[in-house]
Design an enzyme around this catalytic site. Structure first.
Site, PDB file in Angstrom:
ATOM      1  N   ARG A  51       0.795  -1.214   0.000  1.00 23.12           N
ATOM      2  CA  ARG A  51       0.000   0.000   0.000  1.00 23.12           C
ATOM      3  C   ARG A  51       0.830   1.268   0.000  1.00 23.12           C
ATOM      4  NH1 ARG A  51      -3.247  -3.208   1.322  1.00 23.12           N
ATOM      5  NH2 ARG A  51      -1.507  -4.111   2.378  1.00 23.12           N
ATOM      6  N   THR A  52       1.769   1.342   0.924  1.00 27.20           N
ATOM      7  CA  THR A  52       2.456   2.615   1.085  1.00 27.20           C
ATOM      8  C   THR A  52       3.233   2.937  -0.187  1.00 27.20           C
ATOM      9  OG1 THR A  52       2.568   2.215   3.430  1.00 27.20           O
ATOM     10  CG2 THR A  52       3.981   3.940   2.594  1.00 27.20           C
ATOM     11  N   LYS A  80      25.307  -4.213  -0.924  1.00 23.96           N
ATOM     12  CA  LYS A  80      26.778  -4.145  -1.060  1.00 23.96           C
ATOM     13  C   LYS A  80      27.406  -3.405   0.109  1.00 23.96           C
ATOM     14  CE  LYS A  80      26.317  -3.578  -6.067  1.00 23.96           C
ATOM     15  NZ  LYS A  80      26.464  -2.569  -7.126  1.00 23.96           N
ATOM     16  N   ARG A 101      11.219   3.874   3.369  1.00 28.91           N
ATOM     17  CA  ARG A 101      10.827   2.967   4.452  1.00 28.91           C
ATOM     18  C   ARG A 101      12.045   2.152   4.842  1.00 28.91           C
ATOM     19  NH1 ARG A 101       5.652  -0.909   4.765  1.00 28.91           N
ATOM     20  NH2 ARG A 101       4.801   1.131   5.244  1.00 28.91           N
ATOM     21  N   HIS A 129       4.926   6.061  11.479  1.00 24.32           N
ATOM     22  CA  HIS A 129       4.443   5.861  10.110  1.00 24.32           C
ATOM     23  C   HIS A 129       3.568   7.067   9.783  1.00 24.32           C
ATOM     24  CE1 HIS A 129       3.154   4.185   6.468  1.00 24.32           C
ATOM     25  NE2 HIS A 129       2.822   2.976   6.837  1.00 24.32           N
TER      26      HIS A 129
END
Ligand code: NCD
Length: 303
Positions: A51-52, A80, A101, A129
């Site tokens: 969703r986000t 890496k 995120r 959030h």
């Protein structure tokens, strides 16, 4: 330059302007279809999301802009060993705004400190959030008509659920809100949150029975048990189906009580509830796009 790390980065007046803009976008989509022509959003997702990430991509695309990015750390140079601060320095050359995120709490804040473009925290560990909170606030304001004067039940994983932590912090700035925390003992809301409520003299209760409190709620915010933040599988299995909202429980609630859920849902809301007019979680997902459109326009100073 402004970023969004926490819902408290905006004053309540600024939030009102943002929500007015989101409502205007909702009703006049065509007017905004080219508002971000030529602009690029980078989505840097070091942790899974449907969703986000997609709602950010949808928001920028609906504004006429384009999107670049990665959706898991394994496919980025993080695998890496590149640091978040180096990554954002480079992304600053490629994009105009970045949504990030990260499983580590505070990582988007580190990015913000090294960034030349606005950074939006799209979820950091169990911490915050903010864009989900903006979505939740816009949904409540649009469907209930106000952000003050209600009793809200928050149910499920109140310990690890970052959407819960963010939403509580945002709601304490509004008048006359009473919180009912519904959770098993092991998943209670963290002490730092109840301390904050006590210090601000905001009323709250902590209960385990959802049935008992249903008749008193104006809003019920259901959440998933956050499997990925558990240390052991046994505890998760024991707690995951502690609450299941079904038709029988909905029958105990008032006719205007709205059910919200940040999604994804697992078992905590039975699909039979979806057709109940009080189930607002899919509408909430739609508001998530409008509020992200408004946020992008605001941070890019195009609104
Ligand atoms: C939430 C999250 O990522 O914290 N999902 C979302 O962004 N809508 C809730 C969850 O994962 O349970």
């Amino acid at each position: 330059m402004r970023h969004l790390m926490s819902p408290l980065d905006f004053t309540t007046q600024e939030l009102d302007r943002l929500f007015d803009l989101a409502n205007d976008i909702e009703h006049n989509k065509a007017r905004y279809a080219h508002a971000c022509d030529g602009k690029i959003l980078a989505t840097c997702f070091y942790e899974p999301s449907t969703r986000t990430r997609l709602s950010f991509e949808s928001a920028m695309t609906r504004l006429g802009g384009s999107v670049i990015g990665f959706s898991d750390a394994g496919s980025s140079s993080a695998s890496k060993g590149e640091s978040v601060s180096d990554t954002i320095r480079v992304i600053s050359c490629y994009a105009d705004i970045c949504a990030m995120r990260h499983p580590k709490e505070g990582a988007p804040m580190v990015a913000m400190e090294h960034s030349l473009i606005p950074v939006i925290n799209a979820g950091d560990g169990g911490h915050q959030h903010p864009t989900q909170t903006l979505t939740d606030l816009l949904t409540i304001r649009s469907l209930k008509g106000s952000l003050s004067g209600f009793t809200i039940g928050l149910c499920g994983d109140l310990k690890f659920g970052r959407t819960v932590h963010s939403l509580i912090h945002a709601l304490v700035r509004y008048e006359d809100i009473h919180f009912v925390f519904i959770s098993p003992e092991e998943l209670k809301v963290p002490d730092y949150i109840t301390e904050m409520l006590k210090a601000r003299e905001i009323t709250y209760e902590e209960v385990t029975s959802l049935e008992d409190v249903m008749p008193r709620l104006d809003l019920l915010y259901m959440t998933r048990v956050q499997k990925e933040r558990f240390f052991n599988e046994e505890d998760y299995i024991r707690l995951k189906d502690f609450y299941i909202l079904d038709k029988a429980k909905m029958a105990l609630a008032g006719p205007n009580m709205l059910v919200l859920h940040p999604l994804p849902r697992v078992n905590e809301i039975s699909v039979e509830v979806d057709s109940d007019p009080r189930a607002a979680y899919f509408q909430q997902a739609q508001y998530g796009v409008y509020v992200r459109m408004a946020l992008i326009l605001t941070l890019l100073e195009l609104a």
